[in-house]
Design a protein around this motif. Structure first.
Motif, PDB file in Angstrom:
ATOM      1  N   UNK A 137       0.848  -1.171   0.000  1.00  0.00           N
ATOM      2  CA  UNK A 137       0.000   0.000   0.000  1.00  0.00           C
ATOM      3  C   UNK A 137       0.891   1.231   0.000  1.00  0.00           C
ATOM      4  N   UNK A 138       0.547   2.204  -0.810  1.00  0.00           N
ATOM      5  CA  UNK A 138       1.326   3.428  -0.930  1.00  0.00           C
ATOM      6  C   UNK A 138       0.837   4.461   0.066  1.00  0.00           C
ATOM      7  N   UNK A 139       1.776   5.148   0.721  1.00  0.00           N
ATOM      8  CA  UNK A 139       1.407   6.215   1.642  1.00  0.00           C
ATOM      9  C   UNK A 139       1.603   7.588   1.018  1.00  0.00           C
ATOM     10  N   UNK A 140       2.264   7.666  -0.157  1.00  0.00           N
ATOM     11  CA  UNK A 140       2.553   8.945  -0.775  1.00  0.00           C
ATOM     12  C   UNK A 140       1.424   9.430  -1.663  1.00  0.00           C
ATOM     13  N   UNK A 141       1.342  10.748  -1.799  1.00  0.00           N
ATOM     14  CA  UNK A 141       0.358  11.362  -2.685  1.00  0.00           C
ATOM     15  C   UNK A 141       0.726  11.004  -4.113  1.00  0.00           C
ATOM     16  N   UNK A 142      -0.241  10.745  -4.999  1.00  0.00           N
ATOM     17  CA  UNK A 142       0.085  10.358  -6.376  1.00  0.00           C
ATOM     18  C   UNK A 142       1.006  11.366  -7.053  1.00  0.00           C
ATOM     19  N   UNK A 143       1.978  10.852  -7.764  1.00  0.00           N
ATOM     20  CA  UNK A 143       2.924  11.690  -8.488  1.00  0.00           C
ATOM     21  C   UNK A 143       2.456  11.955  -9.906  1.00  0.00           C
ATOM     22  N   UNK A 144       3.350  12.508 -10.736  1.00  0.00           N
ATOM     23  CA  UNK A 144       2.958  12.895 -12.097  1.00  0.00           C
ATOM     24  C   UNK A 144       2.739  11.721 -13.051  1.00  0.00           C
ATOM     25  N   UNK A 145       3.213  10.532 -12.688  1.00  0.00           N
ATOM     26  CA  UNK A 145       2.983   9.362 -13.548  1.00  0.00           C
ATOM     27  C   UNK A 145       1.641   8.744 -13.205  1.00  0.00           C
ATOM     28  N   UNK A 146       0.838   8.424 -14.221  1.00  0.00           N
ATOM     29  CA  UNK A 146      -0.480   7.829 -13.966  1.00  0.00           C
ATOM     30  C   UNK A 146      -0.367   6.488 -13.235  1.00  0.00           C
ATOM     31  N   UNK A 147      -1.286   6.266 -12.320  1.00  0.00           N
ATOM     32  CA  UNK A 147      -1.388   5.003 -11.589  1.00  0.00           C
ATOM     33  C   UNK A 147      -2.738   4.403 -11.965  1.00  0.00           C
ATOM     34  N   UNK A 148      -2.744   3.131 -12.337  1.00  0.00           N
ATOM     35  CA  UNK A 148      -3.968   2.487 -12.801  1.00  0.00           C
ATOM     36  C   UNK A 148      -4.469   1.472 -11.780  1.00  0.00           C
ATOM     37  N   UNK A 149      -5.763   1.326 -11.729  1.00  0.00           N
ATOM     38  CA  UNK A 149      -6.410   0.337 -10.886  1.00  0.00           C
ATOM     39  C   UNK A 149      -7.689  -0.115 -11.564  1.00  0.00           C
ATOM     40  N   UNK A 150      -8.399  -1.034 -10.906  1.00  0.00           N
ATOM     41  CA  UNK A 150      -9.630  -1.525 -11.522  1.00  0.00           C
ATOM     42  C   UNK A 150     -10.879  -1.255 -10.700  1.00  0.00           C
ATOM     43  N   UNK A 151     -10.719  -0.662  -9.521  1.00  0.00           N
ATOM     44  CA  UNK A 151     -11.892  -0.226  -8.760  1.00  0.00           C
ATOM     45  C   UNK A 151     -11.484   0.862  -7.780  1.00  0.00           C
ATOM     46  N   UNK A 152     -12.453   1.663  -7.413  1.00  0.00           N
ATOM     47  CA  UNK A 152     -12.222   2.724  -6.435  1.00  0.00           C
ATOM     48  C   UNK A 152     -13.521   2.949  -5.671  1.00  0.00           C
ATOM     49  N   UNK A 153     -13.390   3.113  -4.368  1.00  0.00           N
ATOM     50  CA  UNK A 153     -14.538   3.460  -3.526  1.00  0.00           C
ATOM     51  C   UNK A 153     -14.357   4.918  -3.142  1.00  0.00           C
ATOM     52  N   UNK A 154     -15.334   5.741  -3.516  1.00  0.00           N
ATOM     53  CA  UNK A 154     -15.277   7.168  -3.237  1.00  0.00           C
ATOM     54  C   UNK A 154     -16.316   7.504  -2.183  1.00  0.00           C
ATOM     55  N   UNK A 155     -15.884   8.237  -1.177  1.00  0.00           N
ATOM     56  CA  UNK A 155     -16.776   8.701  -0.126  1.00  0.00           C
ATOM     57  C   UNK A 155     -16.775  10.221  -0.157  1.00  0.00           C
ATOM     58  N   UNK A 156     -17.954  10.805  -0.380  1.00  0.00           N
ATOM     59  CA  UNK A 156     -18.094  12.259  -0.377  1.00  0.00           C
ATOM     60  C   UNK A 156     -18.719  12.674   0.935  1.00  0.00           C
ATOM     61  N   UNK A 157     -19.023  13.953   1.064  1.00  0.00           N
ATOM     62  CA  UNK A 157     -19.669  14.432   2.268  1.00  0.00           C
ATOM     63  C   UNK A 157     -21.132  13.981   2.362  1.00  0.00           C
ATOM     64  N   UNK A 158     -21.703  13.440   1.256  1.00  0.00           N
ATOM     65  CA  UNK A 158     -23.110  13.021   1.289  1.00  0.00           C
ATOM     66  C   UNK A 158     -23.365  11.599   0.798  1.00  0.00           C
ATOM     67  N   UNK A 159     -22.396  10.963   0.145  1.00  0.00           N
ATOM     68  CA  UNK A 159     -22.647   9.646  -0.447  1.00  0.00           C
ATOM     69  C   UNK A 159     -21.366   8.830  -0.520  1.00  0.00           C
ATOM     70  N   UNK A 160     -21.535   7.540  -0.771  1.00  0.00           N
ATOM     71  CA  UNK A 160     -20.405   6.637  -0.968  1.00  0.00           C
ATOM     72  C   UNK A 160     -20.757   5.710  -2.123  1.00  0.00           C
ATOM     73  N   UNK A 161     -19.810   5.525  -3.039  1.00  0.00           N
ATOM     74  CA  UNK A 161     -20.082   4.692  -4.205  1.00  0.00           C
ATOM     75  C   UNK A 161     -18.795   4.016  -4.667  1.00  0.00           C
ATOM     76  N   UNK A 162     -18.949   2.911  -5.377  1.00  0.00           N
ATOM     77  CA  UNK A 162     -17.812   2.175  -5.918  1.00  0.00           C
ATOM     78  C   UNK A 162     -17.891   2.201  -7.438  1.00  0.00           C
TER      79      UNK A 162
END
Length: 101
Positions: free
Chosen positions: A1-26
């Motif tokens: 697991x990376x602890x650093x903020x993303x750098x200028x090179x793109x990082x790819x993945x296949x899923x992301x869970x986003x949590x906003x101030x009002x909702x959560x979605x994958x």
């Protein structure tokens, strides 16, 4: 697991869970994050596959978000809380969310 903020090179993945101030979605599919400089501020651009209209509205109306990126079922990047700086649609239908700490 990376602890650093993303750098200028793109990082790819296949899923992301986003949590906003009002909702959560994958989101699943091709997910890319990349560090960018906007108005002298370090930001991350999170590019998501085409979202359904409600997911898009939730992100466009959010003031902040955080995300957990995964690849092959393994979580590899938990972001800090980010302030939404911009949301936009790409020509291919992808949703791009830009945020900064």
């Amino acid at each position: 697991m990376s602890d650093g903020f993303p750098g200028p090179r793109p990082i790819h993945g296949d899923s992301v869970r986003i949590t906003t101030d009002t909702a959560s979605t994958t989101f699943t599919g091709t997910i890319t994050s990349q560090g960018v400089l906007r108005d002298g501020r370090g930001c991350v651009e999170l590019t998501l596959p085409g979202a359904d209209p409600q997911q898009r509205r939730d992100l466009e109306q959010a003031s902040s978000f955080r995300y957990d990126r995964s690849r092959d079922g393994a979580r590899f990047y938990p972001s800090p809380q980010l302030v939404v700086r911009e949301t936009r649609r790409e020509k291919d239908g992808a949703l791009v969310v830009t945020g900064s700490p």
